[in-house]
Design a protein around this motif. Structure first.
Motif, PDB file in Angstrom:
ATOM      1  N   GLY A  64      -6.978 -18.830  -2.593  1.00  0.00           N
ATOM      2  CA  GLY A  64      -8.121 -19.574  -3.169  1.00  0.00           C
ATOM      3  C   GLY A  64      -9.638 -19.020  -2.777  1.00  0.00           C
ATOM      4  N   ALA A  65      -9.605 -18.264  -1.803  1.00  0.00           N
ATOM      5  CA  ALA A  65     -10.885 -17.705  -1.611  1.00  0.00           C
ATOM      6  C   ALA A  65     -10.934 -16.166  -2.274  1.00  0.00           C
ATOM      7  N   GLN A  66     -12.307 -15.975  -2.797  1.00  0.00           N
ATOM      8  CA  GLN A  66     -12.359 -14.843  -3.636  1.00  0.00           C
ATOM      9  C   GLN A  66     -13.653 -14.197  -3.019  1.00  0.00           C
ATOM     10  N   GLY A  67     -13.686 -12.721  -3.138  1.00  0.00           N
ATOM     11  CA  GLY A  67     -14.965 -12.080  -2.925  1.00  0.00           C
ATOM     12  C   GLY A  67     -14.688 -10.847  -3.247  1.00  0.00           C
ATOM     13  N   GLN A  68     -15.708  -9.837  -3.021  1.00  0.00           N
ATOM     14  CA  GLN A  68     -15.601  -8.514  -3.321  1.00  0.00           C
ATOM     15  C   GLN A  68     -15.820  -7.705  -1.881  1.00  0.00           C
ATOM     16  N   LEU A  69     -15.029  -6.725  -1.830  1.00  0.00           N
ATOM     17  CA  LEU A  69     -14.845  -5.817  -0.388  1.00  0.00           C
ATOM     18  C   LEU A  69     -14.685  -4.479  -1.120  1.00  0.00           C
ATOM     19  N   PRO A  70     -15.436  -3.444  -0.239  1.00  0.00           N
ATOM     20  CA  PRO A  70     -14.743  -1.984  -0.568  1.00  0.00           C
ATOM     21  C   PRO A  70     -13.414  -1.838  -0.485  1.00  0.00           C
ATOM     22  N   MET A  71     -12.837  -0.864  -1.280  1.00  0.00           N
ATOM     23  CA  MET A  71     -11.434  -0.941  -1.550  1.00  0.00           C
ATOM     24  C   MET A  71     -10.930  -0.274  -0.194  1.00  0.00           C
ATOM     25  N   GLY A  72     -11.616   0.329   0.667  1.00  0.00           N
ATOM     26  CA  GLY A  72     -11.071   0.919   1.954  1.00  0.00           C
ATOM     27  C   GLY A  72     -10.801  -0.164   3.060  1.00  0.00           C
ATOM     28  N   VAL A  73     -12.085  -1.123   3.224  1.00  0.00           N
ATOM     29  CA  VAL A  73     -11.902  -2.246   3.831  1.00  0.00           C
ATOM     30  C   VAL A  73     -10.866  -3.306   3.515  1.00  0.00           C
ATOM     31  N   ALA A  74     -10.592  -3.335   2.211  1.00  0.00           N
ATOM     32  CA  ALA A  74      -9.387  -4.318   1.722  1.00  0.00           C
ATOM     33  C   ALA A  74      -8.145  -3.724   2.304  1.00  0.00           C
ATOM     34  N   LEU A  75      -7.864  -2.567   1.869  1.00  0.00           N
ATOM     35  CA  LEU A  75      -6.602  -1.963   2.393  1.00  0.00           C
ATOM     36  C   LEU A  75      -6.426  -2.072   4.002  1.00  0.00           C
ATOM     37  N   LEU A  76      -7.518  -1.659   4.660  1.00  0.00           N
ATOM     38  CA  LEU A  76      -7.254  -1.816   6.017  1.00  0.00           C
ATOM     39  C   LEU A  76      -6.956  -3.136   6.387  1.00  0.00           C
ATOM     40  N   LEU A  77      -7.798  -4.172   6.111  1.00  0.00           N
ATOM     41  CA  LEU A  77      -7.491  -5.683   6.430  1.00  0.00           C
ATOM     42  C   LEU A  77      -5.943  -5.738   5.856  1.00  0.00           C
ATOM     43  N   ALA A  78      -5.250  -5.395   4.823  1.00  0.00           N
ATOM     44  CA  ALA A  78      -4.038  -5.787   4.627  1.00  0.00           C
ATOM     45  C   ALA A  78      -3.022  -4.975   5.439  1.00  0.00           C
ATOM     46  N   ALA A  79      -3.509  -3.945   5.782  1.00  0.00           N
ATOM     47  CA  ALA A  79      -2.352  -3.223   6.862  1.00  0.00           C
ATOM     48  C   ALA A  79      -2.731  -4.108   8.139  1.00  0.00           C
ATOM     49  N   VAL A  80      -3.696  -4.200   8.498  1.00  0.00           N
ATOM     50  CA  VAL A  80      -3.974  -5.054   9.949  1.00  0.00           C
ATOM     51  C   VAL A  80      -3.254  -6.557   9.997  1.00  0.00           C
ATOM     52  N   PHE A  81      -3.389  -7.052   8.631  1.00  0.00           N
ATOM     53  CA  PHE A  81      -2.620  -8.412   8.457  1.00  0.00           C
ATOM     54  C   PHE A  81      -0.915  -8.346   8.592  1.00  0.00           C
ATOM     55  N   GLY A  82      -0.508  -6.930   7.799  1.00  0.00           N
ATOM     56  CA  GLY A  82       0.743  -6.704   7.821  1.00  0.00           C
ATOM     57  C   GLY A  82       1.401  -6.591   9.137  1.00  0.00           C
ATOM     58  N   VAL A  83       0.705  -5.752   9.901  1.00  0.00           N
ATOM     59  CA  VAL A  83       1.078  -5.509  11.540  1.00  0.00           C
ATOM     60  C   VAL A  83       1.095  -6.840  12.230  1.00  0.00           C
ATOM     61  N   LEU A  84       0.318  -7.717  11.984  1.00  0.00           N
ATOM     62  CA  LEU A  84       0.240  -8.975  12.624  1.00  0.00           C
ATOM     63  C   LEU A  84       1.462  -9.732  12.293  1.00  0.00           C
ATOM     64  N   LEU A  85       1.757  -9.867  11.125  1.00  0.00           N
ATOM     65  CA  LEU A  85       2.883 -10.529  10.763  1.00  0.00           C
ATOM     66  C   LEU A  85       4.336 -10.116  11.203  1.00  0.00           C
ATOM     67  N   VAL A  86       4.234  -8.672  11.267  1.00  0.00           N
ATOM     68  CA  VAL A  86       5.643  -7.945  11.939  1.00  0.00           C
ATOM     69  C   VAL A  86       5.698  -8.180  13.409  1.00  0.00           C
ATOM     70  N   THR A  87       4.476  -8.390  13.996  1.00  0.00           N
ATOM     71  CA  THR A  87       4.521  -8.505  15.423  1.00  0.00           C
ATOM     72  C   THR A  87       4.731 -10.019  15.730  1.00  0.00           C
ATOM     73  N   ILE A  88       4.309 -11.077  14.838  1.00  0.00           N
ATOM     74  CA  ILE A  88       4.618 -12.144  15.195  1.00  0.00           C
ATOM     75  C   ILE A  88       6.229 -12.746  14.999  1.00  0.00           C
ATOM     76  N   GLN A  89       6.604 -11.877  13.810  1.00  0.00           N
ATOM     77  CA  GLN A  89       8.034 -12.099  13.544  1.00  0.00           C
ATOM     78  C   GLN A  89       9.144 -11.429  14.833  1.00  0.00           C
ATOM     79  N   ALA A  90       8.388 -10.322  15.125  1.00  0.00           N
ATOM     80  CA  ALA A  90       9.237  -9.604  16.124  1.00  0.00           C
ATOM     81  C   ALA A  90       9.179 -10.562  17.464  1.00  0.00           C
TER      82      ALA A  90
END
Length: 133
Positions: A64-90
């Motif tokens: 539901g939140a929306q906004g504009q980000l630079p592509m590099g920052v958006a991809l970096l945030l996606a990678a960080v959230f992915g690492v956090l999800l895998v760490t929590i699961q492990a």
């Protein structure tokens, strides 16, 4: 006793030779941390270059939140959230594994410990046999 800065010099003899080659220097924690620091600096530099080269803005929609980000920052945030999800699961998987392991090692508590009533005890029962009067 030598002090720091004394004029006395000592010569250091090379270590034992192995197969007629000098012994390599031992590995230390400081050396390992220096290598880790250099590797992390290289990774951060590569991430900075990636973010700067991918500067075009993109629309981001997330729960539901929306906004504009630079592509590099958006991809970096996606990678960080992915690492956090895998760490929590492990971490959760390891916690469950350890709980199951400790649950198997526990013995079932089947008996109750009963203590004798002090009124029923013999008053001389704790005295050795040769000392009763």
């Amino acid at each position: 006793m030598a002090r720091f800065g004394s004029a006395r010099f000592t010569t250091v003899q090379p270590g034992v030779k192995i197969n007629n080659q000098p012994r390599p220097a031992p590995r230390t924690r400081a050396g390992g941390s220096l290598v880790a620091f250099a590797a992390s600096a290289v990774v951060l530099l590569l991430l900075l270059i990636f973010i700067l080269q991918n500067g075009q803005r993109t629309d981001v929609h997330f729960f539901g939140a929306q906004g504009q980000l630079p592509m590099g920052v958006a991809l970096l945030l996606a990678a960080v959230f992915g690492v956090l999800l895998v760490t929590i699961q492990a971490t959760m998987r390891r916690i469950i594994q350890l709980r199951l392991l400790t649950g198997r090692r526990r013995t079932p508590y089947t008996s109750t410990i009963t203590r004798p009533d002090p009124a029923d005890a013999d008053p001389g029962a704790d005295v050795p046999e040769g000392r009763k009067s």
